[in-house]
Design a protein around this motif. Structure first.
Motif, PDB file in Angstrom:
ATOM      1  N   MET A 251       0.841  -1.193   0.000  1.00 60.40           N
ATOM      2  CA  MET A 251       0.000   0.000   0.000  1.00 60.40           C
ATOM      3  C   MET A 251       0.877   1.244   0.000  1.00 60.40           C
ATOM      4  SD  MET A 251      -2.940  -0.873   2.788  1.00 60.40           S
ATOM      5  CE  MET A 251      -3.618  -2.515   2.966  1.00 60.40           C
ATOM      6  N   ASP A 252       0.254   2.388  -0.178  1.00 60.17           N
ATOM      7  CA  ASP A 252       0.958   3.671  -0.153  1.00 60.17           C
ATOM      8  C   ASP A 252       1.061   4.131   1.297  1.00 60.17           C
ATOM      9  OD1 ASP A 252       1.974   6.181  -0.417  1.00 60.17           O
ATOM     10  OD2 ASP A 252       0.419   6.940  -1.764  1.00 60.17           O
ATOM     11  N   ILE A 253       2.265   4.067   1.878  1.00 59.27           N
ATOM     12  CA  ILE A 253       2.409   4.400   3.297  1.00 59.27           C
ATOM     13  C   ILE A 253       2.296   5.906   3.542  1.00 59.27           C
ATOM     14  CG2 ILE A 253       3.787   2.372   3.831  1.00 59.27           C
ATOM     15  CD1 ILE A 253       6.262   4.169   3.827  1.00 59.27           C
ATOM     16  N   SER A 254       2.420   6.718   2.509  1.00 58.55           N
ATOM     17  CA  SER A 254       2.319   8.167   2.691  1.00 58.55           C
ATOM     18  C   SER A 254       0.870   8.639   2.653  1.00 58.55           C
ATOM     19  CB  SER A 254       3.117   8.901   1.608  1.00 58.55           C
ATOM     20  OG  SER A 254       2.569   8.650   0.324  1.00 58.55           O
ATOM     21  N   LYS A 256      -2.675   8.565   4.135  1.00 56.78           N
ATOM     22  CA  LYS A 256      -3.392   8.185   5.347  1.00 56.78           C
ATOM     23  C   LYS A 256      -4.794   8.788   5.402  1.00 56.78           C
ATOM     24  CE  LYS A 256       0.966   7.983   7.886  1.00 56.78           C
ATOM     25  NZ  LYS A 256       1.732   8.445   9.055  1.00 56.78           N
ATOM     26  N   ARG A 257      -5.215   9.413   4.295  1.00 52.58           N
ATOM     27  CA  ARG A 257      -6.502  10.123   4.318  1.00 52.58           C
ATOM     28  C   ARG A 257      -7.638   9.319   3.696  1.00 52.58           C
ATOM     29  NH1 ARG A 257      -4.303  14.914   0.856  1.00 52.58           N
ATOM     30  NH2 ARG A 257      -3.521  13.029  -0.166  1.00 52.58           N
ATOM     31  N   VAL A 258      -7.320   8.276   2.936  1.00 53.74           N
ATOM     32  CA  VAL A 258      -8.363   7.501   2.266  1.00 53.74           C
ATOM     33  C   VAL A 258      -8.168   6.021   2.578  1.00 53.74           C
ATOM     34  CG1 VAL A 258      -8.652   9.167   0.386  1.00 53.74           C
ATOM     35  CG2 VAL A 258      -6.977   7.317   0.149  1.00 53.74           C
ATOM     36  N   PRO A 259      -9.248   5.233   2.506  1.00 52.00           N
ATOM     37  CA  PRO A 259      -9.123   3.784   2.733  1.00 52.00           C
ATOM     38  C   PRO A 259      -8.271   3.134   1.645  1.00 52.00           C
ATOM     39  CG  PRO A 259     -11.420   4.491   2.866  1.00 52.00           C
ATOM     40  CD  PRO A 259     -10.651   5.638   2.320  1.00 52.00           C
ATOM     41  N   GLN A 260      -7.568   2.083   2.018  1.00 50.59           N
ATOM     42  CA  GLN A 260      -6.768   1.317   1.060  1.00 50.59           C
ATOM     43  C   GLN A 260      -6.981  -0.173   1.284  1.00 50.59           C
ATOM     44  OE1 GLN A 260      -2.641   2.646   0.096  1.00 50.59           O
ATOM     45  NE2 GLN A 260      -2.857   4.008   1.863  1.00 50.59           N
ATOM     46  N   LEU A 281      -8.609   2.010   7.238  1.00 48.20           N
ATOM     47  CA  LEU A 281      -9.699   2.985   7.321  1.00 48.20           C
ATOM     48  C   LEU A 281      -9.251   4.158   8.187  1.00 48.20           C
ATOM     49  CD1 LEU A 281     -12.761   3.571   6.716  1.00 48.20           C
ATOM     50  CD2 LEU A 281     -13.225   2.556   8.954  1.00 48.20           C
ATOM     51  N   PRO A 282      -9.208   5.381   7.636  1.00 52.47           N
ATOM     52  CA  PRO A 282      -8.821   6.539   8.461  1.00 52.47           C
ATOM     53  C   PRO A 282      -9.879   6.812   9.535  1.00 52.47           C
ATOM     54  CG  PRO A 282      -8.741   7.057   6.098  1.00 52.47           C
ATOM     55  CD  PRO A 282      -9.468   5.763   6.231  1.00 52.47           C
TER      56      PRO A 282
END
Length: 574
Positions: A251-254, A256-260, A281-282
């Motif tokens: 995943m994109d560790i940078s 943190k604002r959207v679910p992945q 989930l933020p």
């Protein structure tokens, strides 16, 4: 009499002190109320009130409840059991593990009536807990020192050594992970996460929840459908655990604002690897992460392990072996639909068959089956995948879920043109599945000419071997759905209730079993569909034809001693 009546609001040690005249009822109620308000233990509040001192309370508890009394001043802190209980649990419940002998754990506690503390320790250790009464003030001091010494490794996780985890290059770390670099493997955060994952697998958990809150961080396991708290690591490491999970899940560790969504694999041995489906989930206080444990061996258990009754198994096997038609599996999320479908696919997986699946995402990898992950953003929807499958000379098609009219119509078209199609729907029972398709907009003629069998299912917790015979009133059994013929003189040999032992961690349940409603689409049911009949009409005809509903199938499991009546009533909810 008045004192006894008024003390009925008290419980445990407070009630015993009042009954034995050691504490006035009014004082006990006031202290208990204040303890609840301040989220303190009754014993600690009682010591603070100076109505009784810590030794008097400990001596009374020992004599009244028959547990040994010990002076903690005689205990060497270095000889206490370390690593058996989480520091968070020790601090929260104010207990200390003293000694283990076989399956018995001797536990220092100031209030032996604190059943929640005893149950938490029993659940985490799997041992039989034997309370040892100690003075509350000495226990509090020793717990504080014990937690400080045992929590050092967790505090080390917030050191500067791992501050770059939030900003590390993802590709580099993936390469490092694949190479099993010694530096990474030695990192405390990595070792801690590996322990959490291995503990979950060994405990038979289906999901792991990493949950950040304002003042604490919680890790929970879902076992047999129920969530249990497993650990409360230091709040300061939540970002490091989150980053580590996201890195190895690609995943994109940078972000943190959207679910992945992601996926990772843990290799246990040459012959066994466990996949994890990861979702972030933020939330207000950080990213909540849920990991679904996907064990490929679950698809290879065989049809007999799933819990189908012999007649249900025969109907299902006959349906999936047909050259064309549609088989639907229905039920709520977490009811085992995927495992049932994969079990059927595993049976059909032969070299002379071309099998393709479209899933969101593919949960279990099966060699020999062409599995496709749908990707709505890229335009690879269920319907697009189905259209592609039909140009790939398929024999068997599995669609993860029928969500819209387009997917439903293409699936039915495939079933009508010489393909076996399997899919899932979210409905309560088998008859309502047919009306759901009609409500989607599928023509009744198409449903009647393509669907050959529907199976609805639930998962009920299985009773552990420690189960006990249950004395259930006849009226309750009749209300639950048993008939007069069922309730013969031998009934008491069958009805059981949960008890609790070390194997099941005191819950009384171990594992789960499926409860099924298997409904073939007969000529008469097809006629009802063609006439736009309701789910009630279809259910009535299915009953005439001998199809058991979910409650009746569940009652067979009760009679077989596999589960309890209350569990069946809870999962069938009829």
């Amino acid at each position: 009499m008045a004192a006894v009546s008024s003390s009925s609001n008290l419980s445990g040690l407070a009630y015993a002190l009042v009954q034995h005249g050691r504490l006035p009822n009014a004082d006990a109620e006031a202290i208990q109320s204040q303890a609840n308000t301040e989220k303190n233990s009754f014993v600690a509040q009682l010591v603070q009130s100076k109505k009784l001192n810590a030794y008097e309370i400990a001596e009374f508890a020992s004599l009244t409840f028959g547990f040994p009394l010990m002076d903690l001043n005689a205990i060497d802190q270095d000889h206490l059991l370390k690593g058996l209980l989480d520091a968070a649990l020790i601090q929260k419940r104010q207990v200390l593990p003293l000694q283990q002998r076989g399956t018995k754990l001797y536990l220092a506690i100031s209030d032996p009536t604190n059943l929640q503390a005893l149950d938490d320790v029993k659940f985490q250790t799997g041992l039989t807990v034997e309370p040892v009464i100690v003075e509350n003030d000495k226990l509090s001091k020793l717990v504080e020192r014990f937690v400080e010494s045992s929590d050092t490794s967790m505090k080390d996780l917030v050191a500067e050594d791992f501050d770059d985890l939030d900003f590390v290059d993802e590709e580099a770390v993936n390469k490092q992970t694949e190479a099993a670099s010694g530096e990474v493997d030695d990192a405390p955060v990595v070792k801690y996460l590996q322990k959490i994952l291995l503990d979950a697998i060994n405990a038979g958990a289906s999901d792991i929840h990493f949950e950040p809150f304002e003042k604490y961080y919680r890790i929970r396991y879902r076992m047999d459908g129920v969530l249990y708290e497993h650990a409360q690591p230091p709040l300061a490491i939540k970002e490091k655990i989150s980053s580590r999970i996201k890195v190895i899940s690609k995943m994109d560790i940078s972000e943190k604002r959207v679910p992945q969504d992601g996926r990772m694999k843990l290799v246990l041995s040459k012959n066994r690897a466990i996949d994890f489906r990861v979702s972030t989930l933020p939330t207000l206080f950080g990213e909540k992460i849920v990991m679904r444990i996907l064990d490929p061996s679950s698809a290879k258990l065989g049809i007999d392990a799933l819990g189908y009754e012999p007649d249900q198994k025969e109907m299902l096997m006959n349906a999936i072996q047909r050259p064309y038609g549609m088989v639907l599996v229905t039920g709520p999320t977490g009811s085992g639909k995927t495992v049932s479908l994969y079990t059927c696919l595993n049976i059909l997986n032969q070299p002379d068959r071309n099998i393709s699946t479209a899933e969101d995402p593919a949960e279990i990898n099966l060699p020999g089956i062409n599995q496709v992950n749908v990707n709505d953003k890229a335009g690879l929807t269920f319907s697009a995948a189905l259209k592609a499958f039909l140009r790939q000379d398929p024999d068997i098609i599995m669609v993860g879920e029928i969500r819209d009219i387009e997917t439903a119509e293409i699936s039915i078209k495939a079933a009508q043109t010489g393909h076996m199609v399997m899919s899932t729907l979210h409905t309560n029972d088998a008859p309502s599945t047919l009306t759901r398709l009609m409500n989607m907009g599928v023509a009744p003629f198409n449903i009647a000419s393509s669907v050959i069998l529907i199976t609805a299912q639930r998962l009920a917790r299985k009773l552990c071997s420690c189960k006990q015979p249950a004395d259930i009133p006849r009226e309750a059994l009749l209300r639950a759905g048993f008939t007069e013929e069922d309730l013969d003189g031998s009934w008491t040999l069958y009805a059981h209730k949960p008890d609790g032992c070390e194997l099941c961690k005191g819950t009384g349940y171990k594992g789960r079993v499926g409860i099924y409603q298997v409904m073939p689409i007969t000529d008469e049911i097809s006629r009802i569909i063609m006439k736009n009949g309701t789910a009630i009409d279809i259910a009535d005809q299915a009953k005439i034809e001998g199809v058991r509903d979910l409650r009746q199938s569940g009652l067979l499991k009760v009679k077989a001693g596999l589960t309890s009546l209350e569990e069946v009533e809870a999962v069938t909810n009829e």
